[in-house]
Design an enzyme around this catalytic site. Structure first.
Site, PDB file in Angstrom:
ATOM      1  N   THR A  46       0.822  -1.211   0.000  1.00 29.14           N
ATOM      2  CA  THR A  46       0.000   0.000   0.000  1.00 29.14           C
ATOM      3  C   THR A  46       0.856   1.262   0.000  1.00 29.14           C
ATOM      4  OG1 THR A  46      -1.644  -1.200   1.287  1.00 29.14           O
ATOM      5  CG2 THR A  46      -1.875   1.179   1.196  1.00 29.14           C
ATOM      6  N   TYR A 109     -12.935  -2.987   0.604  1.00 30.19           N
ATOM      7  CA  TYR A 109     -14.152  -2.332   0.117  1.00 30.19           C
ATOM      8  C   TYR A 109     -15.365  -3.265   0.059  1.00 30.19           C
ATOM      9  CZ  TYR A 109     -17.257   0.757  -2.489  1.00 30.19           C
ATOM     10  OH  TYR A 109     -18.321   1.543  -2.862  1.00 30.19           O
ATOM     11  N   TYR A 135      -2.245 -10.141   4.916  1.00 31.05           N
ATOM     12  CA  TYR A 135      -2.133  -8.762   5.397  1.00 31.05           C
ATOM     13  C   TYR A 135      -3.508  -8.303   5.859  1.00 31.05           C
ATOM     14  CZ  TYR A 135      -1.050  -3.708   5.259  1.00 31.05           C
ATOM     15  OH  TYR A 135      -0.880  -2.369   5.571  1.00 31.05           O
ATOM     16  N   ARG A 140      -7.885   0.220   6.452  1.00 32.73           N
ATOM     17  CA  ARG A 140      -7.887   0.472   5.013  1.00 32.73           C
ATOM     18  C   ARG A 140      -8.912  -0.385   4.268  1.00 32.73           C
ATOM     19  NH1 ARG A 140      -4.005   3.482   2.535  1.00 32.73           N
ATOM     20  NH2 ARG A 140      -2.210   4.144   3.763  1.00 32.73           N
ATOM     21  N   LYS A 164       0.859 -10.247   8.237  1.00 33.55           N
ATOM     22  CA  LYS A 164       1.192  -8.876   8.620  1.00 33.55           C
ATOM     23  C   LYS A 164      -0.056  -8.315   9.273  1.00 33.55           C
ATOM     24  CE  LYS A 164       2.323  -4.293   6.798  1.00 33.55           C
ATOM     25  NZ  LYS A 164       2.438  -3.443   5.578  1.00 33.55           N
ATOM     26  N   ILE A 206       6.870  -5.094   9.246  1.00 33.66           N
ATOM     27  CA  ILE A 206       6.950  -4.553   7.884  1.00 33.66           C
ATOM     28  C   ILE A 206       6.606  -3.080   8.026  1.00 33.66           C
ATOM     29  CG2 ILE A 206       6.006  -4.565   5.555  1.00 33.66           C
ATOM     30  CD1 ILE A 206       5.597  -7.578   5.828  1.00 33.66           C
TER      31      ILE A 206
END
Length: 295
Positions: A46, A109, A135, A140, A164, A206
């Site tokens: 990202t 989304y 992840y 987000r 992650k 990360i």
């Protein structure tokens, strides 16, 4: 999978003033990170503004990153999205000779159920020749991948090797640590809580701030992994304010502003993101000066 212990950095994608990819800036950044003691590199997560890059640009960035890295550090490719078939095709066709794993974000989304998230990763797992790092970043994606789903995937698919985690929930981290397979890796996806996550068993981070501060961050993470929290905590606390500032106006605007101040690359971002404000630039410069005085 010891290659994913320690400090990984989610690379920014430097841009020229006309918005094109700045490959010389990317070269400087990669060498900056290698010289700074980072353990592995993540290309086009990202932080790399992946949503604004074309398919051709992504391939060129992956290839260039591998060329400049030249085998010095393990590489991870960010390949994720909310169209399972499209992401599956991207993973299946990925030319992976120079990469050690794929980092794939939980579908954003669409807000799938936990079963939908499970089947999404099942599909990717069955197609991927590379190990997959999950992840989870609810801030987000708009949905959380639960600890139960994470551990179910970890137990069911041997090529799903790590997660992650950027949920911010220590209840979730604790449950993953308790219920995961022994060799499955918990990796912090949030710079400010990497230290406490390592204290319960995470194997590293990360990072975003590592783009600008690879030495300071990787030194702190190594102290944590050695269990030397007496030295790690002051190092961790010294980074809190600049970390807060780097995220104050969104990622990667803040870290790119810092990289410009370090003469590594420009601070250009692609819309809908915008550059960091002059006030934030001033605060970041003050923090950089303060950190340099501690070295």
């Amino acid at each position: 999978m010891n290659k994913f212990h320690g400090t990984g950095v989610a690379l920014v994608t430097p841009f020229n003033t006309d918005g094109s990819v700045d490959y010389q800036g990317l070269k400087k950044l990669i060498n900056h990170l290698v010289d700074g003691g980072i353990d592995y590199l993540v290309s086009l997560g990202t932080t790399g503004e992946t949503a604004t890059l074309s398919k051709d640009e992504k391939k060129k960035v992956w290839d260039f990153t591998a060329e400049i890295n030249n085998g010095r550090l393990p590489l991870v490719a960010g390949i994720g999205g909310n169209d399972t078939l499209l992401i599956g095709d991207a993973i299946k066709s990925f030319e992976n000779n120079n990469y050690s794993a794929v980092l794939s974000v939980s579908p954003y989304y669409s807000k799938p159920t936990q079963e939908g998230i499970y089947q999404h990763y099942q599909y990717l797992s069955e197609l991927s020749e590379l190990p997959i790092i999950l992840y989870n970043v609810p801030g987000r994606t708009g949905s959380n991948m639960s600890a139960e789903t994470t551990c179910r995937l970890a137990h069911d698919f041997k090529n799903i090797i790590a997660t992650k985690e950027a949920s911010g929930s220590f209840d979730q981290f604790n449950q993953i640590m308790r219920d995961k397979p022994e060799d499955f890796l918990l990796i912090s996806g949030d710079d400010p809580i990497a230290l406490p996550m390592i204290s319960i068993g995470a194997v590293g981070v990360i990072s975003v701030i590592g783009n600008a501060l690879p030495q300071q961050l990787s030194d702190m993470i190594r102290l944590c992994l050695k269990g030397d929290f007496a030295k790690a905590v002051p190092a961790h606390l010294s980074l809190l304010e600049i970390t807060r500032l780097m995220f104050a106006e969104g990622n990667p605007a803040g870290v790119k502003a810092t990289l410009k101040q370090l003469n590594i690359c420009d601070d250009v971002v692609r819309l809908p993101l915008v550059k960091a404000s002059s006030a934030l630039n001033k605060s970041l410069a003050e923090q950089l000066e303060s950190l340099s005085s501690l070295v």
